[in-house]
Design a protein around this motif. Structure first.
Motif, short mmCIF file in Angstrom:
data_model
loop_
_atom_site.label_atom_id
_atom_site.label_comp_id
_atom_site.label_asym_id
_atom_site.label_seq_id
_atom_site.Cartn_x
_atom_site.Cartn_y
_atom_site.Cartn_z
N ARG A 1 -57.76 -62.93 -27.93
CA ARG A 1 -56.65 -62.04 -27.59
C ARG A 1 -56.71 -60.88 -26.52
NH1 ARG A 1 -54.08 -61.82 -32.90
NH2 ARG A 1 -52.28 -60.62 -31.85
N ILE A 2 -57.88 -61.07 -25.91
CA ILE A 2 -58.18 -60.18 -24.87
C ILE A 2 -57.39 -60.75 -23.70
CG2 ILE A 2 -60.00 -59.00 -23.59
CD1 ILE A 2 -61.96 -59.84 -25.69
N LEU B 1 -51.42 -71.96 -22.11
CA LEU B 1 -51.30 -72.75 -23.27
C LEU B 1 -52.37 -73.13 -24.35
CD1 LEU B 1 -48.33 -75.26 -22.53
CD2 LEU B 1 -48.02 -73.24 -23.99
N ALA B 2 -53.68 -73.44 -23.37
CA ALA B 2 -54.91 -73.53 -23.83
C ALA B 2 -55.48 -72.25 -24.34
CB ALA B 2 -55.85 -74.23 -22.72
N GLU B 3 -55.23 -71.19 -23.66
CA GLU B 3 -55.84 -69.93 -24.34
C GLU B 3 -55.08 -69.63 -25.46
OE1 GLU B 3 -55.08 -67.22 -20.82
OE2 GLU B 3 -56.89 -68.03 -19.61
N HIS B 4 -53.75 -69.80 -25.60
CA HIS B 4 -53.06 -69.70 -26.75
C HIS B 4 -53.46 -70.56 -28.20
CE1 HIS B 4 -50.34 -66.52 -25.91
NE2 HIS B 4 -49.62 -67.31 -24.83
N ASP B 5 -54.44 -71.53 -27.54
CA ASP B 5 -55.10 -72.50 -28.51
C ASP B 5 -53.88 -73.45 -28.93
OD1 ASP B 5 -57.32 -73.49 -29.62
OD2 ASP B 5 -57.13 -72.56 -31.50
N ALA B 6 -52.75 -73.51 -28.23
CA ALA B 6 -51.77 -74.42 -28.68
C ALA B 6 -52.05 -75.93 -28.30
CB ALA B 6 -50.35 -74.15 -27.88
N ARG C 1 -60.76 -68.48 -30.63
CA ARG C 1 -60.24 -70.05 -30.41
C ARG C 1 -61.32 -70.56 -29.50
NH1 ARG C 1 -53.88 -68.72 -29.24
NH2 ARG C 1 -53.47 -67.65 -31.42
N ALA C 2 -61.30 -71.64 -29.52
CA ALA C 2 -62.46 -72.75 -28.97
C ALA C 2 -62.15 -72.61 -27.23
CB ALA C 2 -62.38 -74.01 -29.48
#
Length: 953
Positions: A308-309, A474-479, A338-339
């Motif tokens: 979330r940073i 999108l990857a950082e949101h773990d979507a 998140r991974a």
């Protein structure tokens, strides 16, 4: 106060209790107060969550009746007594083990047992078994006052606890007690509502229990999981457990929890930020004091929300954490992330938080039942889709909340998945959330068959100014998850939901051709999400029928989302009646023609109660109910008709349902129709009305002939088929049926003649007697043991062959859904145990089932023993399941919902005298055995058919 105490001791012998509640009110609480315990330090019904090795007690919550504490804060460090009170008629010995387990878990040194008539005091010993230090009747209590006060008074217990390393009193007077208590209270609600979780070490694949994390070797761990998997809940549980350990004295490490985005927004370095966290409850706490503790005792830093940073600040935070680990060797850090966004330079063990297994979901429901009893059975025997959804803790919580409010499972899943999407994009703006959702929908469609190449993904986003940066976000949101050069959604269930939503976006009206072109993978959730998200009643009906034509099991599972529970909004109209009747007719015909073609004639006859070629429905709709009959619609212009109540002509078989009282709505026709099909199949099983091969036909004919001989004294040898054929041919057209008051075989003589003629055409004119008269065998004799083994070997081989033949000839389309059949062929490993539990020597068969390659290998191996094997240990069960899976994989028969089964029971009945559990008199044991397997498999196949809920009033 002394007068109150004296009054208790002088009157206690004259008191009496009538139930457990009065035991607690008139004896337990006054007794504890008389011993000097403050009632404010006595808690009732204290939940106890066992971490491992818990034995479930049906109907009872895991909670201690009372726990007495020395002082606040109430924790395992300050507990003194666990009280287990029983009903006055219950003996105390039944409560000792349970109460002791509670006391051990809560670290209370004393267990008090009472039923209002008797009292026992047990002292828990740290290194040996508990010791009973007092036992007496309540009437004799005053005589033991001195001894009791020397054991149970507040002063005596405090003195006893001074020698226990895990007891720590005066916690509130300690230097950091205010901070610790505030952190403990903040973490408590989450920690006490969480069940232990599984975490898999990324490199070794070793699994850890979350309760073991504080003992993890090394400097801590990086814990990764997708959104909704419970990282924050785990962080709070770690905080709670670490403070409990500090209070117990097992560690001096000071725990501090940090939401990392708060660190970046504070503008402080990590040390200053941590010091402020403590100083909020302990004014004057400084960075210098923090450094002293970090150097001497060490800190436990629980850092949540790394993903979330803001991206630009992550390297700074990672550097702060890395420096902190370097500067303070006694410090440990657990980072939640998140991974896709996880730090890479901390040199910590990476643990992947796993989804819930079915047993863990049941544990979760049990835990929540302490606050809401309605939650207890939310995941006990739940439909398969519930366990699949529940793998994601966020969805499990939502399903649990829905169940406790409605006592049913959600039939519209959109709210669950939209809530999940909202959680993923919680930090995004409104416009970005809408755009990201559309992008995910396109990725879901593109990845239906295989992951998506990064290059192709960028092509999908050409309308975006910066496709690569969009993918990164999108990857950082773990979507999405990126593996090498391919992309797919993080979780398959979410991808299935978005695919279903996309289908209805481009096909708002049901296009039968497009629906028929869809593929339905039984391992995915796409089928019932397609039904659940359908925009209209007609679309829902069309989607369900498209599934039903291809996969009956999926169609049954999808019934829950097929609108049956959308209630009537007013009177039941003619339009409602027509929808119900049409759905009844079309659903039955769809299922019969798609999955039961070889037995479609007998099945339609059972449904209608008379021979028909095409089923039609005539229905009457009342204020609350529906009544209907089936007729032959072969020459009818319309296969469905509505009539008035006095126009519904009597038919051989009539059906009726109280629609509103069952919770059914206008779309319940599909559910009712599937119920009709199931009832008809059950009737075919009852009458053994299936075609098979040689073994099935031999055994069915033999059992029916034996019944004719015994029931009607017909002079036949039931194994001589040729002779029997000549004898019964004159009775063609007749029926064999028992009375209404006895259980007998029912069949048409023509059906028996057809079996005998078929056998004659195969060159079979007799049944070779493959079984021995087991009652005449002495199983202590080796020669008789061999005959016994030969009989069981032949029986289990023929039983499997008969079942396989039935499916091949009568039910070929059902083969993928029959779990026992899919395990076969099997070889049974049987231990014949000699025992005298009934007062005479008897034999019990303890059976295991092992997959083998061919039916030539099927059968049974039998050994004899005076003691049965232990088939109930956890170690055995795990080994048995693992070896079964290995064998199924070896023979190419592995499937996801396989079951391993071990059983004990008597010797099969080869004389046809046993009529229990659906067996018919005189029939062959092979026939009854094959039918039992078929019935069990079909029961499982139909197990998720909604039945409605009867509503009173």
């Amino acid at each position: 106060m002394s007068e109150v105490v004296d009054e208790f001791w002088t009157t206690v012998a004259r008191r009496s209790a009538t139930n457990e509640a009065t035991v607690e009110t008139w004896f337990v609480l006054p007794f504890l107060e008389a011993l000097g315990h403050d009632r404010l330090n006595i808690l009732a019904k204290v939940p106890v969550l066992f971490q491992q090795g818990r034995q479930r007690r049906p109907g009872r919550k895991p909670e201690a009746d009372f726990v007495v504490y020395a002082e606040r804060p109430f924790s395992r460090a300050t507990s003194l007594i666990v009280v287990e009170s029983k009903h006055p008629t219950e003996p105390l010995d039944g409560g000792k083990e349970q109460g002791e387990s509670y006391a051990l878990h809560l670290r209370a040194p004393v267990l008090l047992l009472t039923n209002g008539h008797h009292l026992e005091v047990w002292q828990l010993q740290p290194t040996s078994e508990s010791a009973r230090v007092l036992a007496c009747d309540i009437t004799d209590l005053p005589q033991h006052r001195g001894a009791i006060e020397g054991i149970l008074s507040i002063e005596a217990l405090r003195d006893h606890c001074r020698g226990l390393a895990y007891k720590q009193f005066d916690l509130l007077a300690r230097d950091l007690s205010a901070y610790e208590q505030a952190a403990h209270q903040r973490a408590r609600p989450s920690a006490t509502s969480a069940v232990p979780r599984r975490l898999r070490e990324r490199d070794t694949l070793y699994e850890w229990n979350s309760r073991e994390l504080l003992d993890l070797p090394g400097r801590g761990a990086l814990i990764t999981a997708a959104s909704g998997f419970g990282k924050t809940l785990l962080a709070r549980s770690l905080m709670y457990d670490s403070i409990e350990r500090r209070w117990e004295g097992s560690t001096e490490v000071l725990p501090i929890d940090v939401f990392l985005p708060d660190l970046t927004q504070s503008g402080h370095e990590l040390e200053a930020f941590l010091a402020e966290r403590v100083a909020a409850q302990k004014p004057g706490f400084s960075v210098a004091r923090l450094r002293d503790i970090a150097r001497d005792a060490g800190l436990l830093l629980i850092a949540d929300g790394f993903e979330r940073i803001e991206s630009a600040r992550r390297s700074w935070v990672e550097g702060q954490l890395r420096t902190f680990l370097t500067d303070y060797p006694h410090t440990r850090i657990f980072v939640m992330s998140r991974a896709q966004a996880a730090p890479t330079e901390l040199n910590l063990t990476t643990l992947e938080l796993q989804g819930f297994l079915p047993d863990e979901l049941r544990d979760l429901a049990e835990l929540h039942s302490q606050a809401n009893p309605d939650a207890r059975f939310a995941f006990s025997g739940a439909p398969d889709f519930v366990y699949r959804l529940g793998e994601v803790p966020l969805l499990a919580d939502q399903v649990l909340k829905y169940y406790t409010s409605n006592h049913s499972y959600p039939s519209n899943l959109s709210t669950l998945f939209e809530g999940w999407l909202g959680r993923i994009f919680a930090v995004s703006g409104t416009i970005d959330r809408a755009l990201y959702r559309k992008l995910l929908e396109r990725i879901a469609v593109e990845t239906e068959a295989r992951p998506l190449d990064v290059g192709r993904a960028c092509e999908l986003f050409t309308h975006r100014a910066d496709p690569e940066n969009t993918l990164q976000r999108l990857a950082e949101h773990d979507a999405i998850t990126v593996r090498g050069t391919t992309i797919e959604l993080q979780h398959g269930a979410l991808a299935d939901y978005l695919r279903a939503a996309h289908f209805w976006t481009i096909n708002p009206s049901p296009d039968r051709a497009r629906l028929d072109a869809l593929m339905f993978d039984p391992s995915s959730q796409f089928a019932f999400l397609l039904v659940s998200t359908a925009p209209t009643e007609d679309a829902r009906s069309a989607a369900w029928k498209a599934i039903a034509q291809k996969d009956m099991r999926l169609a049954i599972r999808s019934l829950r989302f097929a609108g049956f529970d959308n209630p009537f909004t007013g009177e039941i109209t003619e339009a409602d009646g027509l929808r119900l009747a049409r759905d009844l007719q079309s659903t039955v015909e769809t299922l019969v023609s798609s999955h039961f073609d070889p037995i479609s004639g007998p099945l339609r006859e059972e449904i209608a109660g008379q021979p028909v070629e095409k089923l039609g429905v005539v229905a009457n709709i009342g204020e609350d109910d529906i009544a209907y009959v089936f007729f032959d619609a072969t020459d009818a212009d319309e296969p469905v008709a509505l009539v008035g109540a006095n126009q519904l002509e009597r038919a051989p078989r009539m059906y009726g349902h109280a629609l509103r009282r069952m919770g059914f709505g206008p779309e319940a026709g599909r559910v009712l129709a599937v119920g009709c099909v199931k009832q008809a199949i059950d009737k075919l099983i009852k009458h053994r009305s299936f075609l098979g091969g040689r073994v099935w036909t031999e055994e069915r004919a033999f059992g029916r002939l034996r019944h004719l001989v015994r029931r009607y004294d017909i002079p036949l040898e039931p194994t001589e088929f040729g002779q029997a054929l000549k004898h019964i041919e004159p009775h063609a057209g007749e029926w064999v049926s028992g009375s209404n008051f006895s259980r007998e075989q029912c069949f048409a003589i023509d059906e028996l003649l057809a079996d005998l003629r078929w056998l004659r055409d195969q060159g079979i004119d007799r049944l070779d007697r493959w079984w021995e008269d087991l009652d005449q065998l002495n199983l202590r004799e080796p020669s008789d043991q061999q005959r016994f083994v030969g009989t069981l070997d032949a029986y289990y081989r023929r039983r499997q062959l008969a079942y396989n033949e039935i499916v091949e000839r009568s039910l070929p389309a059902l083969r993928p859904y029959l779990r026992t059949l899919r395990l076969m062929p099997l070889r049974l490993d049987i231990v014949a145990e000699f025992h005298t539990r009934r007062g005479y020597e008897n034999v019990t068969l303890n059976k295991l089932r092992w997959p083998v390659r061919t039916y030539d290998d099927a059968g049974a191996d039998v050994t004899f023993a005076d003691e049965g094997p232990n088939h109930h240990s956890e170690e055995f069960i795990q080994r048995y399941a693992k070896q079964t899976d290995q064998l199924l994989a070896k023979f190419g028969r592995a499937f996801p919902d396989r079951v391993v089964q071990w059983s004990g029971g008597g010797v099969p009945d080869f004389k046809g005298r046993d009529t229990t559990f659906g067996k018919l008199p005189d029939e062959s044991a092979v026939v009854s055995g094959a039918m039992a397997w078929l019935q069990d498999d079909l029961k499982y196949m139909f197990s998720e058919v909604p039945t409605g809920r009867w509503k009173i009033g």
